[in-house]
Design a protein around this motif. Structure first.
Motif: not given
Lengths: 112, 115
Positions: B40-50, B56-63
């Motif tokens: 029921g939630q939207g998407l949250r960014l963990i990591y991204y790579s250019q 780079q870390k996103g908003d919830i990279a821990e773990g």
């Protein structure tokens, strides 16, 4: 990155036109507006993208006023299969880099 | 056909275990992303790579941890440090192109559950 605000949910009936509005008051000059559709247990799918005025493709239209502080996704004559979550994103590879932010989206429920 | 392949579709993890989710794309896209989606939630960014060998870390990279050794691959490891890993994980990619903005292409996701 510009934050967006959308209605949490909307209901409609088959054959009606549905308009979903997204607010993005702090949109930057280089930002584009992109809409995605997501069905349960699937990845989001690109619907339409625009910068200003009106954009139309085979599935939807996107209306963007001159101040670009909001946009409206228009789905003509919806069917039951259009029941999904719709996400509005604002950003640009030139400003925010490659980072993107999805909000909670709008849950559209189409009834028979 | 070109696209993004995520595997496995369903994955189960025991307590204290690390698991790795696969994401492969044959679109020749430059940037790749990992998102987490809870019910029921939207998407949250963990990591991204250019680009390759950079991320780079996103908003919830821990773990979580990632690697980008090849342009077409961006695996995500869910470590034992992630205390609530049950979620739907989505991988996406973008083609870097001069000017304008490019939409993301998504895989069909991996659903991770804890045993």
């Amino acid at each position: 990155l510009a934050k967006t605000t959308q209605p949490i949910s909307m209901d409609s009936y088959e054959g009606q036109e549905v308009n979903i509005t997204c607010s993005h008051n702090n949109i930057a000059t280089n930002d584009y507006i992109t809409w995605y559709q997501q069905f349960p247990s699937q990845g989001p799918r690109f619907i339409i993208q625009g910068y200003k005025t009106k954009v139309t493709n085979e599935v939807a239209s996107l209306f963007i006023p001159a101040d670009r502080k909001s946009s409206t996704l228009s789905l003509p004559r919806v069917s039951l299969s259009d029941t999904a979550v719709y996400y509005c994103l604002v950003g640009s590879l030139n400003t925010g880099g490659f980072k993107t932010i999805f909000g909670a989206g709008t849950r559209l429920f189409v009834k028979a | 056909d070109g696209g993004i392949t995520q595997s496995p579709k369903y994955l189960f993890r025991k307590e204290g275990q690390n698991v790795t989710l696969s994401c492969e794309q044959n679109l020749n896209h430059d940037a790749m992303y990992w998102y987490r989606q809870d019910p029921g939630q939207g998407l949250r960014l963990i990591y991204y790579s250019q680009i390759v060998n950079d991320f780079q870390k996103g908003d919830i990279a821990e773990g979580y941890s990632v690697s980008r050794e090849k342009k077409e691959s961006f695996p995500l490891t869910v470590t034992s440090a992630q205390k609530n890993p049950t979620a739907f994980y989505l991988c996406a990619s973008i083609k870097r192109q001069g000017g304008g903005n490019q939409p993301q292409h998504f895989g069909d996701g991996t659903r991770l559950s804890i045993l």
